[in-house]
Design a protein around this motif. Structure first.
Motif, mmCIF file in Angstrom:
data_model
loop_
_atom_site.group_PDB
_atom_site.id
_atom_site.type_symbol
_atom_site.label_atom_id
_atom_site.label_comp_id
_atom_site.label_asym_id
_atom_site.label_seq_id
_atom_site.Cartn_x
_atom_site.Cartn_y
_atom_site.Cartn_z
ATOM 1 N N SER B 81 0.830 -1.206 0.000
ATOM 2 C CA SER B 81 0.000 0.000 0.000
ATOM 3 C C SER B 81 0.871 1.266 0.000
ATOM 4 O O SER B 81 0.585 2.239 -0.712
ATOM 5 C CB SER B 81 -0.922 -0.037 1.228
ATOM 6 O OG SER B 81 -1.572 1.169 1.375
ATOM 7 N N GLU B 82 1.947 1.225 0.795
ATOM 8 C CA GLU B 82 2.865 2.380 0.842
ATOM 9 C C GLU B 82 3.542 2.589 -0.514
ATOM 10 O O GLU B 82 3.735 3.719 -0.952
ATOM 11 C CB GLU B 82 3.933 2.157 1.920
ATOM 12 C CG GLU B 82 3.387 2.251 3.338
ATOM 13 C CD GLU B 82 4.357 1.720 4.387
ATOM 14 O OE1 GLU B 82 4.226 2.114 5.549
ATOM 15 O OE2 GLU B 82 5.231 0.889 4.047
ATOM 16 N N ALA B 84 2.257 1.898 -3.407
ATOM 17 C CA ALA B 84 1.275 2.508 -4.325
ATOM 18 C C ALA B 84 1.259 4.024 -4.131
ATOM 19 O O ALA B 84 1.282 4.794 -5.103
ATOM 20 C CB ALA B 84 -0.110 1.919 -4.089
ATOM 21 N N ASP B 85 1.236 4.449 -2.874
ATOM 22 C CA ASP B 85 1.242 5.895 -2.587
ATOM 23 C C ASP B 85 2.552 6.537 -3.064
ATOM 24 O O ASP B 85 2.552 7.651 -3.600
ATOM 25 C CB ASP B 85 1.069 6.142 -1.079
ATOM 26 C CG ASP B 85 -0.327 5.781 -0.601
ATOM 27 O OD1 ASP B 85 -1.245 5.745 -1.445
ATOM 28 O OD2 ASP B 85 -0.500 5.518 0.604
ATOM 29 N N ARG B 87 4.529 5.473 -5.493
ATOM 30 C CA ARG B 87 4.541 5.550 -6.964
ATOM 31 C C ARG B 87 3.720 6.733 -7.454
ATOM 32 O O ARG B 87 4.111 7.452 -8.368
ATOM 33 C CB ARG B 87 3.952 4.263 -7.582
ATOM 34 C CG ARG B 87 4.875 3.069 -7.551
ATOM 35 C CD ARG B 87 4.348 1.960 -8.461
ATOM 36 N NE ARG B 87 2.990 1.550 -8.169
ATOM 37 C CZ ARG B 87 2.655 0.607 -7.313
ATOM 38 N NH1 ARG B 87 3.589 -0.048 -6.657
ATOM 39 N NH2 ARG B 87 1.384 0.294 -7.107
ATOM 40 N N ALA B 88 2.539 6.914 -6.818
ATOM 41 C CA ALA B 88 1.642 7.998 -7.249
ATOM 42 C C ALA B 88 2.345 9.353 -7.171
ATOM 43 O O ALA B 88 2.124 10.233 -8.005
ATOM 44 C CB ALA B 88 0.389 8.004 -6.374
ATOM 45 N N PHE B 93 5.116 6.812 -15.509
ATOM 46 C CA PHE B 93 5.340 5.630 -16.351
ATOM 47 C C PHE B 93 5.058 5.942 -17.822
ATOM 48 O O PHE B 93 4.027 6.560 -18.144
ATOM 49 C CB PHE B 93 4.405 4.487 -15.922
ATOM 50 C CG PHE B 93 4.779 3.853 -14.615
ATOM 51 C CD1 PHE B 93 5.624 2.755 -14.559
ATOM 52 C CD2 PHE B 93 4.289 4.365 -13.416
ATOM 53 C CE1 PHE B 93 5.967 2.175 -13.348
ATOM 54 C CE2 PHE B 93 4.626 3.787 -12.205
ATOM 55 C CZ PHE B 93 5.468 2.694 -12.170
ATOM 56 N N LEU B 112 -5.951 11.207 -14.563
ATOM 57 C CA LEU B 112 -6.024 10.050 -13.640
ATOM 58 C C LEU B 112 -5.078 10.122 -12.438
ATOM 59 O O LEU B 112 -5.542 10.000 -11.299
ATOM 60 C CB LEU B 112 -5.755 8.759 -14.414
ATOM 61 C CG LEU B 112 -6.968 7.984 -14.929
ATOM 62 C CD1 LEU B 112 -6.501 6.729 -15.669
ATOM 63 C CD2 LEU B 112 -7.924 7.586 -13.825
ATOM 64 N N PRO B 113 -3.757 10.331 -12.646
ATOM 65 C CA PRO B 113 -2.873 10.355 -11.458
ATOM 66 C C PRO B 113 -3.212 11.486 -10.492
ATOM 67 O O PRO B 113 -2.960 11.374 -9.293
ATOM 68 C CB PRO B 113 -1.477 10.571 -12.067
ATOM 69 C CG PRO B 113 -1.593 10.137 -13.486
ATOM 70 C CD PRO B 113 -2.989 10.479 -13.892
ATOM 71 N N LEU B 115 -6.101 12.319 -9.564
ATOM 72 C CA LEU B 115 -7.205 11.919 -8.686
ATOM 73 C C LEU B 115 -6.669 11.387 -7.363
ATOM 74 O O LEU B 115 -7.398 11.295 -6.380
ATOM 75 C CB LEU B 115 -8.069 10.845 -9.361
ATOM 76 C CG LEU B 115 -8.766 11.254 -10.653
ATOM 77 C CD1 LEU B 115 -9.498 10.075 -11.264
ATOM 78 C CD2 LEU B 115 -9.755 12.386 -10.390
ATOM 79 N N LEU B 116 -5.398 11.030 -7.367
ATOM 80 C CA LEU B 116 -4.786 10.506 -6.140
ATOM 81 C C LEU B 116 -4.168 11.618 -5.299
ATOM 82 O O LEU B 116 -3.554 11.358 -4.275
ATOM 83 C CB LEU B 116 -3.708 9.478 -6.496
ATOM 84 C CG LEU B 116 -4.248 8.241 -7.234
ATOM 85 C CD1 LEU B 116 -3.128 7.498 -7.934
ATOM 86 C CD2 LEU B 116 -4.962 7.322 -6.266
#
Lengths: 388, 228
Positions: B81-82, B84-85, B87-88, B93, B112-113, B115-116
């Motif tokens: 999970s960490e 993923a955060d 990478r965001a 990519f 899209l990115p 939105l995080l």
């Protein structure tokens, strides 16, 4: 933040043929589910609306219906004297002593016989049932062999139109009026003078007493007194409760039958949704990998696919409900097993049925989509990207 | 190279895959550093471990052993999970086949990115419009990927990669699916990302013309990083 709902919606639209087929399957199940509930609600609504909230029905203790009941004249006199009974504009107590029997009449068109309730009424019967309106002809004269028919009976049974004749109780009866009773069960009855009918059927006892309370709050006290009186072997119920009890056996039967069928059908719909969602996951492996790579959590992927499955369910639910709503235009008649009489009623779409049907469709969508959504969320990013 | 300037550091990184009962080593004791603002090209024959190396430093795969530090973060210590955060916020990519979401427009793909992040809708719009300007696709923002050429799709992918202003951009064969002219345009754009925006790019490629744009070219042979 979760993946936007537009992603799920547009994916459904992109695969519109598959979506359509899945929604159609779910809609069919929701249609059956909703129709079953509407049928039960229609039946209960018809019977419950038959009763007025301030009216009390008295029948013999242990009787399931008026047909099985018998109240002697002396007992009727004791009940008539109760102080809780309202006084009418003519100064008399608003109580109707009635007799109910079943006769067999052939239907118009098919000639097939069915049971019809014959109700012997007295002078207060109509006043105690404000929902009953004479729409054609006139009321039967006391002491005569005249009858009036409910509009549903007049439409469906031979010899029940105005001016026509019926033969029962070894006498010939003339239909002098047609009455309308809204959506209530009285529409399926034939009414005549109680004393004449008791003589014709050689019945010395009344079937039921119906009276209006001057104060509904006094019911429990009155009920306690009547049911505890050793001279009386009676049971008193508020009229809506009485008719609700009458519908219970049939409503339960319909509910069990309908829900059993629906559950069997729903298995097919759930499998259909699952196949659709598995295909959706398989076709979008690289998208899943991309979304995960750019930082969306596993839970976001799961929610996106579950949302898609729930949207499928919701679409199925709305379509099924829309189709089922047309059933309200249909009136069906069937045997009320509690009274053994023919009862006509319509499908009734209530807010509760809408909520239950949509809830059911969402449960189907969720169940069908859960495993594929879990699979999508558990994919390894590298494997998913390699899938492209 | 001073400590501050290092964008990526790999120390003793090993990676192997399980194939049936067999353990197949892919990367063996990888040690290297990439300076901030550097454009690195990784070359080597198929199966040499280039993409695996890229996946490891982008945080989409986990090393069996060793330490990978990006900026000041030891990403080998992060859980799923960490990562993923991380990478965001830190990685952009760029894929060979663009990997755009087909049902979303160019604008929505780039968004899209974001939105995080905690940005508002208006702020997101401003960022996306700026990114579209950088890749010269403002007039195509409402087009779906299927309505764009390969080169345009890759430019959308680059805009998506830079939208969160990440520390590093990872590109896996970014010109592999493009004709010569489009490939040239994409390489110019990536060069522009390094020279004008100071991005650190790690690119896997088979294309020597693409590698020419890189500041440093490293070769992988059977999981071993050759000296440059």
């Amino acid at each position: 933040m979760k993946i936007p709902i537009s992603y799920s919606l547009r994916n459904l639209w992109t695969r519109r043929m598959t979506t359509l087929m899945t929604v159609a399957g779910m809609a069919l199940v929701v249609f059956v589910f909703a129709a079953t509930l509407m049928l039960t609600d229609g039946l209960q609504k018809t019977l419950v609306e038959t009763g007025s909230p301030d009216n009390v029905v008295v029948i013999r203790k242990g009787s399931q219906s008026e047909v099985q009941s018998g109240i002697e004249r002396l007992q009727a006199s004791i009940i008539t004297g109760q102080p809780e009974i309202a006084i009418g504009s003519d100064g008399s107590r608003m109580i109707a002593r009635e007799m109910v029997v079943l006769i067999n009449l052939p239907k118009r068109g098919s000639n097939k016989p069915a049971n019809v309730v014959i109700r012997g009424i007295d002078s207060h019967s109509l006043a105690l049932r404000p929902q009953v309106k004479l729409i054609e002809g006139r009321m039967p004269r006391a002491g005569s062999a005249e009858i009036i028919a409910g509009s549903s009976v007049a439409r469906r049974f031979q010899g029940t139109g105005i001016g026509e004749h019926l033969r029962f109780g070894m006498r010939e009866w003339t239909v002098v009026g047609i009455f309308e009773a809204g959506t209530t069960g009285f529409n399926s009855e034939v009414w005549g003078d109680a004393d004449q009918l008791m003589q014709a059927f050689r019945r010395p006892v009344y079937s039921s007493l119906l009276f209006r309370l001057s104060d509904v709050g006094s019911f429990s006290k009155l009920k306690e007194r009547l049911e505890g009186d050793p001279r009386l072997t009676v049971e008193a119920k508020l009229e809506p409760r009485f008719y609700l009890d009458q519908s219970e056996v049939m409503a339960k039967f319909l509910r069990i039958l309908g829900i059993t069928l629906t559950l069997i059908f729903s298995l097919g719909a759930i499998i259909g949704a699952m196949i659709t969602m598995y295909a959706a996951v398989a076709n979008r492996v690289s998208e899943i990998g991309t979304l995960r790579a750019i930082g969306f959590q596993r839970s976001s992927i799961m929610i996106a696919f579950l949302s898609e499955a729930l949207l499928l369910g919701l679409l199925g639910g709305i379509t099924g409900l829309a189709a089922a709503s047309f059933m309200q235009l249909i009136t069906i008649s069937t045997m009320n097993w509690q009274t053994f009489s023919e009862l006509a009623f319509s499908f009734s779409l209530t807010p509760a049925t809408i909520i239950q049907s949509l809830g059911f469709s969402l449960v189907m969508g969720f169940t069908g989509g859960f495993i594929p959504a879990v699979r999508a969320s558990r994919m390894s990013i590298v494997d998913a990207l390699r899938g492209s | 190279m001073s400590e501050r300037e290092i964008a990526v550091r790999m120390s003793g990184v090993c990676k192997s895959y399980q194939r049936g009962s067999q353990n197949v080593p892919v990367l063996e004791d990888i040690n290297f550093e990439i300076a901030s603002g550097e454009f690195l090209a990784l070359m080597g024959p198929s199966g040499s471990g280039k993409s695996t190396l890229l996946n490891l430093l982008a945080g989409i795969d986990k090393a069996d052993s060793g330490i990978i530090t990006v900026g000041n973060c030891n990403i080998t210590s992060l859980d799923d999970s960490e990562l993923a955060d991380w990478r965001a916020a830190n990685v952009g990519f760029i894929f060979q086949f663009y990997n755009l979401i087909p049902v979303l427009t160019a604008f929505e793909n780039i968004e899209l990115p974001l939105l995080l992040t905690g940005l508002t809708r208006r702020e997101r719009r401003e960022h996306v419009l700026a990114a579209l300007e950088v890749v010269s696709l403002t007039d195509r923002m409402d087009h779906r990927p299927s309505q764009l050429s390969g080169g345009q799709q890759q430019r959308v992918a680059i805009a998506r990669a830079i939208i969160t202003d990440p520390a590093i951009l990872v590109a896996d064969e970014p010109t592999g699916d493009l004709d010569r002219v489009s490939a040239g345009e994409i390489m110019d754009l990536m060069d522009h990302m390094v020279s004008d925006f100071g991005k650190t790019i790690i690119m896997v490629t088979h294309d020597p013309r693409a590698a020419e744009k890189a500041h440093v070219v490293r070769h992988l042979e059977k999981g071993i990083l050759m000296e440059s």
